[in-house]
Design an enzyme around this catalytic site. Structure first.
Site, PDB file in Angstrom:
ATOM      1  N   ASN A 183       1.269   5.513 -11.972  1.00 52.45           N
ATOM      2  CA  ASN A 183       0.630   4.723 -10.919  1.00 52.45           C
ATOM      3  C   ASN A 183       0.763   3.263 -11.334  1.00 52.45           C
ATOM      4  O   ASN A 183       0.058   2.812 -12.225  1.00 52.45           O
ATOM      5  CB  ASN A 183      -0.845   5.126 -10.780  1.00 52.45           C
ATOM      6  CG  ASN A 183      -1.582   4.220  -9.799  1.00 52.45           C
ATOM      7  OD1 ASN A 183      -0.972   3.421  -9.091  1.00 52.45           O
ATOM      8  ND2 ASN A 183      -2.906   4.362  -9.760  1.00 52.45           N
ATOM      9  N   TRP A 184       1.681   2.596 -10.679  1.00 51.11           N
ATOM     10  CA  TRP A 184       1.944   1.205 -11.071  1.00 51.11           C
ATOM     11  C   TRP A 184       0.882   0.240 -10.571  1.00 51.11           C
ATOM     12  O   TRP A 184       0.898  -0.930 -10.932  1.00 51.11           O
ATOM     13  CB  TRP A 184       3.325   0.785 -10.564  1.00 51.11           C
ATOM     14  CG  TRP A 184       4.444   1.205 -11.479  1.00 51.11           C
ATOM     15  CD1 TRP A 184       4.331   2.050 -12.561  1.00 51.11           C
ATOM     16  CD2 TRP A 184       5.816   0.804 -11.420  1.00 51.11           C
ATOM     17  NE1 TRP A 184       5.548   2.196 -13.165  1.00 51.11           N
ATOM     18  CE2 TRP A 184       6.482   1.439 -12.489  1.00 51.11           C
ATOM     19  CE3 TRP A 184       6.544  -0.009 -10.567  1.00 51.11           C
ATOM     20  CZ2 TRP A 184       7.847   1.267 -12.728  1.00 51.11           C
ATOM     21  CZ3 TRP A 184       7.902  -0.182 -10.790  1.00 51.11           C
ATOM     22  CH2 TRP A 184       8.554   0.449 -11.865  1.00 51.11           C
ATOM     23  N   LYS A 185      -0.003   0.717  -9.677  1.00 53.34           N
ATOM     24  CA  LYS A 185      -1.017  -0.172  -9.088  1.00 53.34           C
ATOM     25  C   LYS A 185      -0.300  -1.406  -8.518  1.00 53.34           C
ATOM     26  O   LYS A 185       0.823  -1.267  -8.029  1.00 53.34           O
ATOM     27  CB  LYS A 185      -2.088  -0.506 -10.127  1.00 53.34           C
ATOM     28  CG  LYS A 185      -2.627   0.778 -10.781  1.00 53.34           C
ATOM     29  CD  LYS A 185      -3.851   0.608 -11.604  1.00 53.34           C
ATOM     30  CE  LYS A 185      -4.257   1.972 -12.150  1.00 53.34           C
ATOM     31  NZ  LYS A 185      -5.489   1.955 -12.903  1.00 53.34           N
TER      32      LYS A 185
ATOM     33  N   GLU B 160      -9.849  11.671 -12.828  1.00 51.79           N
ATOM     34  CA  GLU B 160      -9.809  10.366 -13.478  1.00 51.79           C
ATOM     35  C   GLU B 160     -11.227   9.851 -13.701  1.00 51.79           C
ATOM     36  O   GLU B 160     -11.829   9.276 -12.781  1.00 51.79           O
ATOM     37  CB  GLU B 160      -9.049   9.359 -12.597  1.00 51.79           C
ATOM     38  CG  GLU B 160      -7.592   9.705 -12.396  1.00 51.79           C
ATOM     39  CD  GLU B 160      -6.739   8.450 -12.185  1.00 51.79           C
ATOM     40  OE1 GLU B 160      -5.666   8.395 -12.774  1.00 51.79           O
ATOM     41  OE2 GLU B 160      -7.166   7.531 -11.471  1.00 51.79           O
TER      42      GLU B 160
ATOM     43  N   GLY C  91      -1.525   5.107 -15.622  1.00 54.05           N
ATOM     44  CA  GLY C  91      -1.513   3.718 -15.176  1.00 54.05           C
ATOM     45  C   GLY C  91      -0.707   2.841 -16.115  1.00 54.05           C
ATOM     46  O   GLY C  91       0.529   2.847 -16.116  1.00 54.05           O
ATOM     47  N   GLY C  92      -1.406   2.101 -16.969  1.00 56.22           N
ATOM     48  CA  GLY C  92      -0.778   1.114 -17.858  1.00 56.22           C
ATOM     49  C   GLY C  92       0.451   1.613 -18.593  1.00 56.22           C
ATOM     50  O   GLY C  92       1.482   0.916 -18.641  1.00 56.22           O
TER      51      GLY C  92
ATOM     52  N   GLY D  83      -8.064   2.178 -17.528  1.00 59.19           N
ATOM     53  CA  GLY D  83      -7.722   0.824 -17.933  1.00 59.19           C
ATOM     54  C   GLY D  83      -8.609   0.273 -19.040  1.00 59.19           C
ATOM     55  O   GLY D  83      -8.588  -0.909 -19.331  1.00 59.19           O
TER      56      GLY D  83
ATOM     57  N   GLU E 260     -10.119   2.922  -7.588  1.00 62.50           N
ATOM     58  CA  GLU E 260     -10.041   1.501  -7.207  1.00 62.50           C
ATOM     59  C   GLU E 260     -10.114   1.341  -5.688  1.00 62.50           C
ATOM     60  O   GLU E 260     -10.643   0.336  -5.193  1.00 62.50           O
ATOM     61  CB  GLU E 260      -8.759   0.877  -7.797  1.00 62.50           C
ATOM     62  CG  GLU E 260      -8.890   0.710  -9.314  1.00 62.50           C
ATOM     63  CD  GLU E 260      -7.597   0.858 -10.097  1.00 62.50           C
ATOM     64  OE1 GLU E 260      -6.508   0.747  -9.504  1.00 62.50           O
ATOM     65  OE2 GLU E 260      -7.685   1.097 -11.326  1.00 62.50           O
TER      66      GLU E 260
ATOM     67  N   HIS F 260      -8.015   7.002  -4.965  1.00 65.18           N
ATOM     68  CA  HIS F 260      -8.117   6.431  -6.305  1.00 65.18           C
ATOM     69  C   HIS F 260      -9.442   5.687  -6.435  1.00 65.18           C
ATOM     70  O   HIS F 260      -9.918   5.093  -5.466  1.00 65.18           O
ATOM     71  CB  HIS F 260      -6.936   5.491  -6.567  1.00 65.18           C
ATOM     72  CG  HIS F 260      -6.830   5.103  -8.004  1.00 65.18           C
ATOM     73  ND1 HIS F 260      -7.600   4.110  -8.552  1.00 65.18           N
ATOM     74  CD2 HIS F 260      -6.093   5.614  -9.021  1.00 65.18           C
ATOM     75  CE1 HIS F 260      -7.323   4.019  -9.846  1.00 65.18           C
ATOM     76  NE2 HIS F 260      -6.412   4.924 -10.158  1.00 65.18           N
TER      77      HIS F 260
ATOM     78  N   SER G  15      -6.252   6.077 -19.312  1.00 58.05           N
ATOM     79  CA  SER G  15      -5.759   5.675 -20.632  1.00 58.05           C
ATOM     80  C   SER G  15      -4.912   6.750 -21.306  1.00 58.05           C
ATOM     81  O   SER G  15      -4.930   6.886 -22.529  1.00 58.05           O
ATOM     82  CB  SER G  15      -6.917   5.240 -21.537  1.00 58.05           C
ATOM     83  OG  SER G  15      -7.613   4.141 -20.953  1.00 58.05           O
TER      84      SER G  15
HETATM   85  P1  13P Z   1      -4.749   3.743 -17.018  1.00 57.45           P
HETATM   86  O1  13P Z   1      -3.767   4.771 -17.481  1.00 57.45           O
HETATM   87  O2  13P Z   1      -4.216   2.344 -17.060  1.00 57.45           O
HETATM   88  O3  13P Z   1      -6.085   3.901 -17.657  1.00 57.45           O
HETATM   89  O4  13P Z   1      -4.969   4.018 -15.437  1.00 57.45           O
HETATM   90  C1  13P Z   1      -5.240   5.288 -15.039  1.00 57.45           C
HETATM   91  C2  13P Z   1      -5.162   5.323 -13.563  1.00 57.45           C
HETATM   92  O5  13P Z   1      -5.980   4.757 -12.871  1.00 57.45           O
HETATM   93  C3  13P Z   1      -4.045   6.056 -12.964  1.00 57.45           C
HETATM   94  O6  13P Z   1      -4.227   6.229 -11.597  1.00 57.45           O
END
Ligand code: 13P
Length: 257
Positions: A13-15, A171, A238-239, A177, A101, A99, A217
């Site tokens: 997930n590149w956000k 999640e 994510g990251g 994050g 967010e 998600h 994470s």
């Molecule tokens: P991180 O892996 O950066 O914690 O993000 C997780 C995430 O929100 C994937 O959708």
């Protein structure tokens, strides 16, 4: 993981990161690691405007391209929205719904996420539906009740034959994050609980066929331990998905014989 009954899926997930012009170089760097992942499907969910460039960049890579959101509506006067039909028409495979967010910054509720999950399925997209508790909710000891409610509401009215196509991503909001990963046991417990909720709703055969991911994470170091849990069938990353080598390590962990 349990590869006998269900797919392992590692999805990035590149956000709101990276530019369309950076896709080609990223795909080239990732390519040696994903030319034929044996045991898992790999996807990368990018901002809507990057989907066509991502499809071109990952064409020879066995990487499915996903979106990060879609409209619950089919078409019409919804300025700024993108429909499931539009995503499907360009060749999108996955779409993240609900998600944390989106819940936090756009007020999305479980009912809205239910409607979006249905919109994805109606257009033959694979929804990756997210659930998870905040730190406060975990500390109050209501994690499992909350997850039950989220899963039941998000899946409300979805028939069994469509349920097999839904991916659920657990999640925990406090692990996103933050560098704070849930321990493999904590994550495994909730994913096992999610499968039990699905079993009650749809029966054992459907429940064992559903892919349940962990997200929060996840990285090259902890992926193996998380994926060793029997009910964790992949990751929503994510990251770590922004760095080809790190993402490749997670894919590698999912690909062990
Ligand atoms: P991180 O892996 O950066 O914690 O993000 C997780 C995430 O929100 C994937 O959708």
């Amino acid at each position: 993981m349990n590869r006998k009954y269900r797919k392992t899926v590692i999805a990035g997930n590149w956000k709101m990161n990276k530019l369309p012009s950076e896709l080609k170089a990223f795909a080239a760097e990732l390519k040696p690691f994903v030319h034929k992942p044996k045991w898992c499907d790999v996807g990368i969910c990018v901002p809507g405007v990057m989907i066509p460039a991502a499809l071109r960049a990952f064409k020879d890579n066995k990487v499915g391209v996903g979106a990060q959101d879609l409209s619950a509506a089919a078409s019409g006067a919804y300025t700024g929205e993108v429909s499931g039909a539009q995503l499907a028409d360009v060749g999108t495979k996955y779409v993240i719904v609900g998600h944390s967010e989106r819940r936090q910054y756009h007020g999305e509720t479980d009912e809205m996420i239910n409607a979006k999950t249905k919109a994805a399925l109606a257009n033959k997209l694979i929804p990756i539906a997210c659930v998870g508790e905040t730190l406060e909710q975990r500390e109050m000891g209501i994690t499992l009740e909350l997850i039950t409610l989220q899963v039941k509401t998000i899946l409300s009215g979805i028939p069994a034959e469509q349920m097999r196509k839904v991916i659920i991503a657990y999640e925990p909001v406090w692990a996103i994050g933050t560098g704070k990963t849930a321990t493999a046991e904590q994550a495994g417990e909730v994913c096992t609980h999610i499968r039990a909720v699905i079993r009650k709703l749809y029966g054992a055969r459907v429940a064992r066929s559903v892919t349940i991911q962990y997200g929060g994470s996840m990285n090259g170091k902890n992926a193996m331990e998380l994926l060793a849990q029997p009910d964790i069938d992949g990751g929503l990353v994510g990251g770590a998905s922004l760095k080809p080598e790190e993402f490749a390590q997670i894919i590698h962990a999912a690909n062990q014989d």
